[in-house]
Scaffold this active site. Structure first.
Site, PDB file in Angstrom:
ATOM      1  N   GLU A   1      16.555  53.329   8.288  1.00 22.32           N
ATOM      2  CA  GLU A   1      15.203  53.078   7.758  1.00 22.32           C
ATOM      3  C   GLU A   1      14.110  53.605   8.695  1.00 22.32           C
ATOM      4  O   GLU A   1      13.097  54.111   8.239  1.00 22.32           O
ATOM      5  CB  GLU A   1      14.991  51.591   7.461  1.00 22.32           C
ATOM      6  CG  GLU A   1      15.756  51.086   6.232  1.00 22.32           C
ATOM      7  CD  GLU A   1      15.428  51.836   4.937  1.00 22.32           C
ATOM      8  OE1 GLU A   1      14.280  52.301   4.771  1.00 22.32           O
ATOM      9  OE2 GLU A   1      16.336  51.988   4.103  1.00 22.32           O
TER      10      GLU A   1
HETATM   11  N1  ADE Z   1      18.235  54.546   0.840  1.00 19.36           N
HETATM   12  C1  ADE Z   1      17.986  53.471   1.576  1.00 19.36           C
HETATM   13  N2  ADE Z   1      16.774  53.513   2.126  1.00 19.36           N
HETATM   14  C2  ADE Z   1      16.239  54.675   1.719  1.00 19.36           C
HETATM   15  C3  ADE Z   1      15.006  55.297   1.949  1.00 19.36           C
HETATM   16  N3  ADE Z   1      14.086  54.716   2.722  1.00 19.36           N
HETATM   17  N4  ADE Z   1      14.796  56.477   1.356  1.00 19.36           N
HETATM   18  C4  ADE Z   1      15.736  57.033   0.592  1.00 19.36           C
HETATM   19  N5  ADE Z   1      16.913  56.499   0.341  1.00 19.36           N
HETATM   20  C5  ADE Z   1      17.170  55.328   0.902  1.00 19.36           C
END
Ligand code: ADE
Length: 269
Positions: free
Chosen positions: A36
């Site tokens: 994240e």
């Molecule tokens: N999967 C989990 N978090 C994500 C994010 N921030 N952007 C894209 N796919 C994701």
């Protein structure tokens, strides 16, 4: 649009076209946190190359907490926005020393950590702990504008949030948010990006020749040649000193690098 139909559209899309991403195959809070933070300002494609490399180099909170900043930044190279790497290491240090190596699951505690805002805290709560948190990030914003505000301009997040809450699939927030993000990523590829209707829309500035690129190049050069002289650094970056010197000044001010005499080196923790 009626919430039932909205949900069905998004979920059907995900079933057919959902992306299988490595950080979606785990519930390990450390792995989710790393992904994240990386995804905050960086495209999925670029994160894909780094995520596994970072996790192998620093497999848990303890190893990241103890690593020299040099080696953390060196693995981070290529992702840009290096302050995220520093924040990530600070988080690892807090988690190991204050919380027995356990990342908290509540948004209220996560948000107190450096480099974690409301969206990141909520995403971690949903993806690592299955919590029905309510949040907006760029792809999610695009989906709601597309379905609920197509005839509007300057849509505020405060107008979107109640809809996020109302449509949230509480039985499986994790899968629901993956689906929203993938639908939003698909919309971005369309000719007219719905986020232009957002009051918070900011076109990504061109990277090449930008201060951000020079920052990256300066850090890389100093990492590769610790205690490089200012003259050698300027020569290597091959740019107008008037553009480079303020960048070096900012890097010192923010604590990434230090100048000793005429030489630069990366700051140690
Ligand atoms: N999967 C989990 N978090 C994500 C994010 N921030 N952007 C894209 N796919 C994701």
């Amino acid at each position: 649009m009626e919430p039932g139909i909205f949900r069905k559209t998004i979920r059907q899309y995900f079933q057919k076209y959902g992306r299988d991403l490595p950080w979606r195959r785990t519930r390990n809070p450390y792995h989710i946190l790393v992904s994240e933070i990386m995804l905050q300002q960086t495209q999925v494609e670029r994160v894909l190359g780094k995520y596994e490399q970072f996790i192998s180099a620093f497999p848990d909170f303890a190893s990241l907490a103890q690593a020299p900043l040099q080696s953390v930044l060196s693995v981070w190279q290529g992702l840009g926005y290096n302050r995220r790497a520093i924040a990530l290491q600070r988080i690892a240090q807090t988690v190991t020393t204050d919380w027995d190596g356990i990342l908290p699951s509540s948004v209220d505690l996560l948000i107190k950590l450096p480099g974690i805002g409301h969206a990141t805290a909520s995403a971690i709560a949903a993806f690592a702990f299955g919590k029905p948190s309510v949040f907006i990030e760029t792809n999610i914003r695009r989906v709601f504008i597309h379905f609920y505000f197509h005839d509007r301009d300057d849509v505020r997040d405060s107008e979107i949030l109640p809809l996020v809450e109302k449509t949230l699939v509480r039985s499986d927030p994790r899968r629901w948010y993956y689906a929203l993000m993938d639908y939003g990523a698909m919309l971005k590829k369309q000719l007219q990006n719905p986020n232009r209707k957002s009051a918070h829309y900011q076109k990504q500035s061109p990277f090449k020749g930008s201060n951000r690129q020079i920052r990256g190049m300066a850090l890389k050069t100093i990492l590769e040649k610790p205690y490089i002289t200012e003259a050698a650094l300027l020569k290597k970056l091959n740019r107008d000193p008037e553009q480079i010197l303020p960048v070096l000044y900012d890097l010192q001010k923010e604590g990434f690098i230090r100048k000793q005499g005429k030489r630069f080196h990366i700051t140690n923790p």
